[in-house]
Design a protein around this motif. Structure first.
Motif, mmCIF file in Angstrom:
data_model
loop_
_atom_site.group_PDB
_atom_site.id
_atom_site.type_symbol
_atom_site.label_atom_id
_atom_site.label_comp_id
_atom_site.label_asym_id
_atom_site.label_seq_id
_atom_site.Cartn_x
_atom_site.Cartn_y
_atom_site.Cartn_z
ATOM 1 N N PRO A 102 1.636 55.053 -8.880
ATOM 2 C CA PRO A 102 2.568 55.639 -7.906
ATOM 3 C C PRO A 102 2.232 57.096 -7.629
ATOM 4 O O PRO A 102 1.820 57.836 -8.530
ATOM 5 C CB PRO A 102 3.933 55.494 -8.593
ATOM 6 N N ARG A 103 2.420 57.531 -6.390
ATOM 7 C CA ARG A 103 2.033 58.874 -6.019
ATOM 8 C C ARG A 103 2.933 59.921 -6.674
ATOM 9 O O ARG A 103 2.506 61.025 -6.968
ATOM 10 C CB ARG A 103 2.119 59.043 -4.493
ATOM 11 N N THR A 104 4.187 59.600 -6.911
ATOM 12 C CA THR A 104 5.102 60.500 -7.610
ATOM 13 C C THR A 104 5.533 59.841 -8.906
ATOM 14 O O THR A 104 5.871 58.654 -8.916
ATOM 15 C CB THR A 104 6.346 60.813 -6.750
ATOM 16 N N GLY A 105 5.501 60.604 -9.995
ATOM 17 C CA GLY A 105 5.844 60.043 -11.292
ATOM 18 C C GLY A 105 6.723 60.974 -12.117
ATOM 19 O O GLY A 105 6.985 62.121 -11.740
ATOM 20 N N TYR A 106 7.179 60.434 -13.219
ATOM 21 C CA TYR A 106 8.001 61.212 -14.156
ATOM 22 C C TYR A 106 7.656 60.767 -15.560
ATOM 23 O O TYR A 106 7.626 59.564 -15.863
ATOM 24 C CB TYR A 106 9.492 60.995 -13.896
ATOM 25 N N SER A 107 7.374 61.730 -16.418
ATOM 26 C CA SER A 107 7.032 61.430 -17.811
ATOM 27 C C SER A 107 7.621 62.515 -18.697
ATOM 28 O O SER A 107 7.534 63.714 -18.376
ATOM 29 C CB SER A 107 5.509 61.377 -17.995
ATOM 30 N N TRP A 108 8.217 62.081 -19.809
ATOM 31 C CA TRP A 108 8.822 63.031 -20.741
ATOM 32 C C TRP A 108 7.770 63.887 -21.451
ATOM 33 O O TRP A 108 8.117 64.896 -22.062
ATOM 34 C CB TRP A 108 9.658 62.299 -21.771
ATOM 35 N N LYS B 205 -2.357 61.081 3.142
ATOM 36 C CA LYS B 205 -2.649 61.601 4.481
ATOM 37 C C LYS B 205 -1.441 61.495 5.397
ATOM 38 O O LYS B 205 -1.192 62.395 6.203
ATOM 39 C CB LYS B 205 -3.839 60.844 5.063
ATOM 40 N N HIS B 206 -0.693 60.408 5.266
ATOM 41 C CA HIS B 206 0.429 60.160 6.181
ATOM 42 C C HIS B 206 1.787 60.426 5.531
ATOM 43 O O HIS B 206 2.816 60.051 6.103
ATOM 44 C CB HIS B 206 0.378 58.716 6.683
ATOM 45 N N ASP B 207 1.799 61.062 4.371
ATOM 46 C CA ASP B 207 3.056 61.387 3.703
ATOM 47 C C ASP B 207 3.565 62.742 4.194
ATOM 48 O O ASP B 207 3.586 63.732 3.463
ATOM 49 C CB ASP B 207 2.860 61.397 2.184
ATOM 50 N N SER B 208 3.977 62.774 5.449
ATOM 51 C CA SER B 208 4.412 64.046 6.037
ATOM 52 C C SER B 208 5.727 64.528 5.432
ATOM 53 O O SER B 208 5.970 65.732 5.377
ATOM 54 C CB SER B 208 4.565 63.884 7.554
ATOM 55 N N PHE B 209 6.569 63.607 4.963
ATOM 56 C CA PHE B 209 7.837 64.028 4.367
ATOM 57 C C PHE B 209 7.588 64.844 3.099
ATOM 58 O O PHE B 209 8.251 65.857 2.857
ATOM 59 C CB PHE B 209 8.697 62.803 4.044
ATOM 60 N N TYR B 210 6.625 64.420 2.288
ATOM 61 C CA TYR B 210 6.316 65.185 1.075
ATOM 62 C C TYR B 210 5.718 66.539 1.414
ATOM 63 O O TYR B 210 6.097 67.558 0.824
ATOM 64 C CB TYR B 210 5.351 64.389 0.202
ATOM 65 N N HIS B 211 4.817 66.563 2.373
ATOM 66 C CA HIS B 211 4.147 67.825 2.707
ATOM 67 C C HIS B 211 5.116 68.825 3.340
ATOM 68 O O HIS B 211 4.982 70.033 3.120
ATOM 69 C CB HIS B 211 2.974 67.558 3.650
ATOM 70 N N PRO C 289 -2.298 61.786 -9.685
ATOM 71 C CA PRO C 289 -3.614 61.801 -9.028
ATOM 72 C C PRO C 289 -3.803 60.563 -8.167
ATOM 73 O O PRO C 289 -3.230 59.504 -8.451
ATOM 74 C CB PRO C 289 -4.597 61.810 -10.222
ATOM 75 N N PRO C 290 -4.588 60.660 -7.106
ATOM 76 C CA PRO C 290 -4.764 59.523 -6.185
ATOM 77 C C PRO C 290 -5.595 58.403 -6.793
ATOM 78 O O PRO C 290 -6.814 58.340 -6.621
ATOM 79 C CB PRO C 290 -5.466 60.165 -4.979
ATOM 80 N N GLU D 20 2.064 41.423 1.286
ATOM 81 C CA GLU D 20 2.006 42.830 0.904
ATOM 82 C C GLU D 20 0.625 43.168 0.352
ATOM 83 O O GLU D 20 0.052 42.414 -0.435
ATOM 84 C CB GLU D 20 3.074 43.129 -0.145
ATOM 85 N N THR D 21 0.095 44.293 0.761
ATOM 86 C CA THR D 21 -1.206 44.748 0.286
ATOM 87 C C THR D 21 -1.059 46.095 -0.402
ATOM 88 O O THR D 21 -0.119 46.843 -0.153
ATOM 89 C CB THR D 21 -2.189 44.888 1.464
ATOM 90 N N ILE D 22 -1.993 46.387 -1.284
ATOM 91 C CA ILE D 22 -2.001 47.662 -1.996
ATOM 92 C C ILE D 22 -2.681 48.702 -1.113
ATOM 93 O O ILE D 22 -3.839 48.535 -0.719
ATOM 94 C CB ILE D 22 -2.721 47.525 -3.347
ATOM 95 N N ASP D 23 -1.967 49.748 -0.772
ATOM 96 C CA ASP D 23 -2.497 50.759 0.139
ATOM 97 C C ASP D 23 -3.382 51.749 -0.610
ATOM 98 O O ASP D 23 -3.216 52.001 -1.812
ATOM 99 C CB ASP D 23 -1.345 51.503 0.818
ATOM 100 N N ASP D 24 -4.319 52.305 0.127
ATOM 101 C CA ASP D 24 -5.211 53.326 -0.417
ATOM 102 C C ASP D 24 -4.409 54.586 -0.712
ATOM 103 O O ASP D 24 -3.684 55.088 0.166
ATOM 104 C CB ASP D 24 -6.315 53.610 0.596
ATOM 105 N N PRO D 25 -4.483 55.141 -1.929
ATOM 106 C CA PRO D 25 -3.707 56.357 -2.242
ATOM 107 C C PRO D 25 -4.080 57.545 -1.363
ATOM 108 O O PRO D 25 -3.229 58.390 -1.061
ATOM 109 C CB PRO D 25 -4.017 56.607 -3.714
#
Length: 453
Positions: free
Chosen positions: A101-107, A68-74, A95-96, A58-63
């Motif tokens: 993680p691209r999506t987060g949650y914080s109180w 760019k390829h997150d069509s489901f989010y867009h 932020p990238p 497993e490799t760490i992908d570029d944010p």
């Protein structure tokens, strides 16, 4: 043990073959192939080196590449923003940055702060409307039974507002995990298959469902304003976001199930193309990993939204029973009127929402599970090499061990069986309630007959 068996003249017991799960089998196969590859390298015979596929690390992908390829989010961003504006699910896009993680949650995020403000304003309106409706319900004893049923239904809907922090906000981290799984999966799918996942018509569909959810809420509330004499216009301010939230939950579930079906069909098409090629075993393992990830995402969907849709099903169940009983009871007492038609409209609305959720979950599970399994079973194993045969067998084992079931964190499975079970429960309760109603009517008629004598 073998020496004892030989000394006593008995046969040595056979070895117990361990039962391995799909991950253990996958690890064992990789180890065997890696050892075979090392043996080939030691013999300096690298001609058949490509026959032995070893799982990639497993490799760490570029944010930036993930975005760019997150069509489901867009394509579904409009519904996410609507949930943020309504304060229903205050997740945020990070932020990238690498390892973030691209999506987060914080109180402590601004989205949660905004959700608290919206919740405070909405709760104030709900408390004011709730106090007015409860006072009218308690003080006015001469009200018809169908009007009392309307009050019970709309009072119960107000209580869903107080469950929002527990049912929705508390599961924010799980929702963020689900969104990140989709983001990572699409890039992984592109790397393995060479083609991206395309969601046709999902962008206009999401926008249309957002608008339709609020328009339907406005229509329902205004219709109740005209149908109920004690339903004041300012009451609708408290009910608009509640009814719209229920509609948006149904839209969210429909969109996710539609996306799962699209991803499964894309993976199936790529698998069929690969099986027609030369030595497909090298790719089948990666396809198996993609399928297991897709199945885990379906399980994570139920885990992330378990409380919200659990509350959703309870509201639908309670409202349907009360509205059905109220309409039948009033028809027995005074005959059918337009108010009973309104109650039947509420029943139809609730059952339609439940049917959409259960039916879409059924089709998504069938597309990812049964349809995919059927295509693998139709593969002619005699026409492929032994390595491909092993991969197909392991693929089928992975499907059997990781069923794509949408489960609300152990509370219930979302499928068509949920519809039939709910209908059977509601029918049982309605029969009992109507028996009490008929018995009460007979007692009243007996008293009237005695008084006439």
């Amino acid at each position: 043990m073998a020496f004892w068996a030989a000394a006593t003249g008995r046969t040595s017991p056979s070895k117990v073959v361990p039962v391995l799960n799909p991950n253990q089998k996958q690890f064992l196969q990789d180890e065997i192939r890696y050892r075979e590859k090392m043996n080939i390298l030691a013999r300096t015979d690298a001609g058949n080196l490509t026959d032995y596929y070893v799982r990639k690390q497993e490799t760490i992908d570029d944010p930036e590449l993930l975005d760019k390829h997150d069509s489901f989010y867009h394509t579904t961003k409009s519904l996410l923003v609507l949930f943020q504006i309504m304060g229903v699910m205050p997740i945020h896009r990070s932020p990238p940055k690498t390892n973030l993680p691209r999506t987060g949650y914080s109180w402590t995020s601004k989205q949660v702060m905004w959700a608290c403000v919206v919740f405070a304003i909405q709760t104030t309106l709900v408390v004011l409307v709730l106090r007015e409706r409860v006072n009218k319900f308690v003080t006015n004893s001469d009200k018809r039974f169908d009007e009392a049923i309307y009050n019970v239904i709309f009072i119960s809907l107000l209580f869903t507002n107080f469950l929002l922090p527990v049912a929705s906000w508390r599961h924010g981290p799980q929702v963020a995990i689900f969104k990140n799984m989709w983001t990572n999966y699409q890039l992984k799918f592109l790397k393995v298959t060479g083609t991206p996942i395309v969601f046709p018509n999902l962008y206009p569909l999401t926008w249309g469902l957002c608008i339709f959810s609020w328009l339907l809420s406005i229509v329902i509330n205004l219709s109740q304003y005209f149908l109920q004499p004690d339903f004041e216009l300012w009451y609708t301010l408290a009910y608009y976001p509640i009814i719209a939230m229920l509609n948006c939950f149904c839209s969210l579930w429909y969109i996710n199930c539609n996306a799962f079906g699209t991803a499964s069909r894309a993976l199936s098409d790529s698998l069929q193309t690969t099986l027609k090629g030369d030595k497909p075993a090298r790719k089948l393992t990666e396809y198996r990993h993609l399928w297991v990830d897709l199945s885990h995402m379906m399980q994570q969907l139920g885990r992330a939204y378990s409380n919200m849709y659990g509350m959703y099903c309870l509201v639908v169940f309670f409202t349907t029973i009360v509205a059905t009983y109220g309409s039948f009871s009033e028809i027995i007492d005074h005959g059918a009127t337009y108010k009973e038609v309104g109650l039947f409209v509420i029943v139809l609305y609730c059952m339609t929402l439940l049917y959409i959720i259960c039916n879409e979950a059924h089709y998504a599970s069938q597309s990812v599970g049964l349809d995919f399994q059927t295509k693998l079973l139709n593969v002619n194993l005699t026409a492929v090499d032994s390595a491909t045969q092993k991969e197909v067998e392991m693929f089928l084992v992975a499907i059997a061990k990781n069923p794509p079931i949408m489960n609300l964190d152990g509370y219930a499975n979302i499928n068509r069986e949920l519809i039939t079970s709910n209908i059977s429960f509601m029918a049982t309760y309605l029969v009992v309630l109507l028996q009490f109603k008929i018995t009460e009517q007979r007692a009243v008629r007996s008293q009237q007959a005695l008084a006439a004598l």
